[in-house]
Design an enzyme around this catalytic site. Structure first.
Site, PDB file in Angstrom:
ATOM      1  CG  HIS A 130      18.771 -15.558  27.236  1.00  0.00           C
ATOM      2  ND1 HIS A 130      19.422 -15.768  28.430  1.00  0.00           N
ATOM      3  CD2 HIS A 130      18.960 -16.695  26.502  1.00  0.00           C
ATOM      4  CE1 HIS A 130      19.991 -16.966  28.412  1.00  0.00           C
ATOM      5  NE2 HIS A 130      19.723 -17.545  27.254  1.00  0.00           N
ATOM      6  CD  GLU A 131      17.226 -17.566  23.207  1.00  0.00           C
ATOM      7  OE1 GLU A 131      18.158 -18.003  22.493  1.00  0.00           O
ATOM      8  OE2 GLU A 131      16.957 -18.048  24.319  1.00  0.00           O
ATOM      9  CG  HIS A 176      22.490 -17.482  23.101  1.00  0.00           C
ATOM     10  ND1 HIS A 176      23.602 -17.890  23.805  1.00  0.00           N
ATOM     11  CD2 HIS A 176      21.429 -17.770  23.895  1.00  0.00           C
ATOM     12  CE1 HIS A 176      23.230 -18.418  24.962  1.00  0.00           C
ATOM     13  NE2 HIS A 176      21.917 -18.345  25.045  1.00  0.00           N
ATOM     14  CD  GLU A 235      21.988 -20.713  28.087  1.00  0.00           C
ATOM     15  OE1 GLU A 235      21.032 -19.945  28.335  1.00  0.00           O
ATOM     16  OE2 GLU A 235      22.299 -21.052  26.937  1.00  0.00           O
TER      17      GLU A 235
END
Length: 666
Positions: free
Chosen positions: A171-172, A175, A258
């Protein structure tokens, strides 16, 4: 939507951020002037003068002082954050995890980050742990992907399984790769500036309470204590205009990102129960403490838009929520309602997977250690960058303007990185020796002896280790040189500025030992300079909107790729095939440079300019270079393209990253 489109979207949202910031400033200036005008009238009435005219320059002075507060606060905060992700991680109370850590939980985390970075073809981020935070949360920060950091809470380490932790890290990484981080850091500075008045007003109320009490010289007037308190209260209320706009900006910017990062985590890991399980545990923990992702650090409000989950209970839902509702995120991941999970800390027996992930470090590298197998690495580089036109596991490119190629399938054989190299890459002093070892050249005995002489003079204490590591690198596939350098980046970044300069200086001397620069040496030096120079972690603005402004430099890079992949006779044809695919650039055959004409100093200058290229223009350069290679990259061509991507802060094309599939760190 691909990486470059997300970069451009982030740039557009930066403009929206600027617009909302200007609205906030205008609203604050008007409120300050209106409030001070009323206070002036009140003060005159209290002192009984009966004169309500304003002093000369009253409103101009109020406006100037207000703008000074806002602008000064923003510049101050941006200056504090000039070091990028490391500064943000320290703001959140993070502790840097040493690359050679032997703590089981930390080792598991580091291994996952290393696996993800190798699969994505980027420098391994530095890792921080927020030891005081028991909740489940994480964030990524930095100005660009090759200088990023990843931070997780202690609760994330102790409450999540390896698959769930991998989902959080994926997930990070989304980003990082989608360009969210740069805007997030700018947002921190902007929010600090427009919220300065609220903080100053609060301090004035405290000063009035502590140091007031005396009356003014006019006994009929109010006490100094009351004046300070009223004035401070007014500023505090006005400051909430900034807080209102700040939360509005954060909610507008971060919520949709998100959803994207959740979906990307599933795409990267091929496992919805990774990020899904982590979110379900956040929900389970929320049942007991109202916010399973709660951050106690006093800077949580300022950093709330960067976290995996809502940092404060009052940011869980509503108009100003920084994150979508947890139930909605889970619904999108699973397509149905799912139960929340218990988030109790895992007992030691549940952490055996971490011991198997020690990769040669459990109890040292000797007998009894259980290295991880390639089966634990289920990441596909092809899942990271579909924008380059390749397909993998049913994922189709979203960018039709980039060249198509057959599906790139990983080979069944795996390329192993020797244990001694992995261990050296995780130690700052040994990592320097590893860099020197990669630059030694036994093929030219005369220059090799000069290189050894340079090392004996500069770093005599490391010569034995350099020789040992050089023997290991000689047995390693040439295509592993840059992945090894990526792996060593966290350790190399532990060096102080003087040590970094020494490393870069000695590396330059080793390269110059034979009075010429080979392409392999140029590639290594480019990556080192890009990541370890004094300005490596700083923000870089956009100066060039398209390749049309960099025709000479574009022709030079295409020529270099063509001469790397083809003979002197065929290289001009490859050059023309590439430039003809984009006739709007107006490049001509006369702009082709032969191998002898290519000056690597000019290439370096060109890369410095390409770094300032607009996000949506960068893939066109990579496309042209791929076209010049005819999509049949050699090891040298792949390394060249990796160095260009490092200079552009761009993802590595699939055809390159597929070369590094399934790399067990044994």
């Amino acid at each position: 939507m691909n990486f470059f489109e997300h970069q451009a979207q982030a740039h557009r949202e930066s403009k929206k951020l600027l617009f909302l910031f200007l609205l906030a400033v205008i609203a604050i200036v008007l409120a300050v002037n209106g409030t001070l005008a009323l206070l002036w009238i009140w003060m005159k009435g209290q002192y009984g003068t009966g004169i309500y005219t304003y002093p000369r320059g009253f409103f101009l002075t109020n406006t100037a002082v207000t703008l000074l507060f806002i602008g000064g606060g923003m510049l101050f905060e941006m200056s504090r954050l000039k070091d990028g992700g490391d500064a943000v991680a320290r703001m959140a109370g993070g502790r840097l995890v040493q690359p050679d850590s032997r703590d089981i939980q930390e080792r598991r985390l580091l291994n996952i980050v290393e696996e993800m970075a190798l699969a994505a073809g980027m420098a391994c981020p530095r890792v921080y742990v927020m030891d005081e935070e028991d909740a489940i949360n994480a964030f990524a920060a930095g100005y660009h992907q090759n200088e990023a950091v990843v931070a997780v809470t202690r609760g994330t380490l102790s409450r999540l399984s390896r698959d769930e932790l991998q989902g959080v890290i994926a997930h990070e990484f989304s980003h990082i790769l989608n360009g969210d981080m740069r805007m997030n850091i700018k947002l921190i500075g902007v929010l600090f500036g427009i919220q300065m008045l609220a903080g100053f007003g609060q301090h004035m109320m405290e000063w009035g309470a502590r140091f007031g009490g005396g009356r003014s010289r006019d006994e009929k007037g109010p006490s100094i204590q009351l004046v300070l308190f009223v004035f401070g209260f007014a500023l505090f209320v006005i400051g909430y205009i900034g807080i209102f706009f700040g939360r509005l900006i954060k909610s507008a910017v971060s919520r949709q990102r998100e959803f994207l990062a959740d979906a990307s985590a599933v795409q990267f890991t091929r496992n919805p129960d990774g990020i899904g399980g982590a979110l379900r545990k956040i929900g389970g923990l929320t049942r007991s403490n109202k916010c399973g992702s709660r951050i106690k650090n006093p800077n949580a409000e300022q950093l709330s838009h960067m976290f995996l989950g809502a940092a404060r209970p009052n940011l869980l839902s509503g108009l100003f929520a920084t994150h979508p509702p947890l139930s909605e995120r889970l619904q999108r991941l699973y397509g149905r309602n799912v139960e929340l999970l218990d988030a109790s800390e895992l007992p030691p027996e549940m952490e055996l997977d971490a011991q198997s992930a020690m990769m040669g470090f459990a109890g040292g590298a000797g007998a009894g250690s259980t290295p991880s197998s390639s089966a634990s690495l289920t990441l596909s580089p092809l899942a990271f960058h579909p924008e380059f036109g390749y397909q993998a596991s049913g994922i189709t490119s979203a960018a039709n303007d980039l060249p198509q190629s057959p599906v790139v399938k990983p080979t069944e054989s795996t390329v192993k990185i020797p244990t001694e190299i992995v261990q050296a890459a995780r130690d700052s002093k040994a990592a320097s020796a590893l860099v020197y070892a990669l630059l030694l050249d036994r093929k030219d005995p005369a220059s090799f002896q000069i290189q050894l002489s340079i090392l004996r003079q500069a770093v005599a204490q490391q010569c034995a280790l350099v020789s040992l590591l050089h023997e290991a690198t000689e047995k390693m596939a040439g295509s592993m040189r840059l992945p090894v350098l990526d792996l060593a980046m966290p350790a190399l970044k532990l060096l102080d500025s003087d040590q970094r300069q020494q490393l870069l200086g000695i590396s330059a001397r080793l390269i110059a030992a034979d009075q010429k620069v080979s392409q392999a040496e140029f590639v290594l030096q480019t990556v080192l300079q890009r990541r370890l120079s004094p300005h490596a972690g700083r923000d870089v603005g956009v100066k060039y909107q398209g390749l049309i402004h960099l025709q000479k430099e574009t022709a030079l890079l295409i020529s270099l790729m063509a001469t790397t992949e083809f003979s002197a006779e065929l290289a001009p044809q490859a050059f023309m095939k590439s430039v003809n695919s984009m006739p709007e650039l107006g490049l001509q055959a006369t702009q082709f440079s032969t191998r002898d004409q290519v000056d690597f100093f000019e290439v370096k200058q060109a890369l410095d300019k390409f770094q300032q290229l607009a996000p949506l223009a960068k893939p066109f350069l990579i496309r042209l270079m791929l076209k010049a290679s005819d999509l049949t990259l050699s090891a040298d061509g792949a390394d060249l393209l990796r160095s260009v991507c490092a200079a552009l802060d761009a993802p590595v094309p699939d055809i390159v990253s597929a070369s590094y599939t399934d790399l067990p760190l044994h």
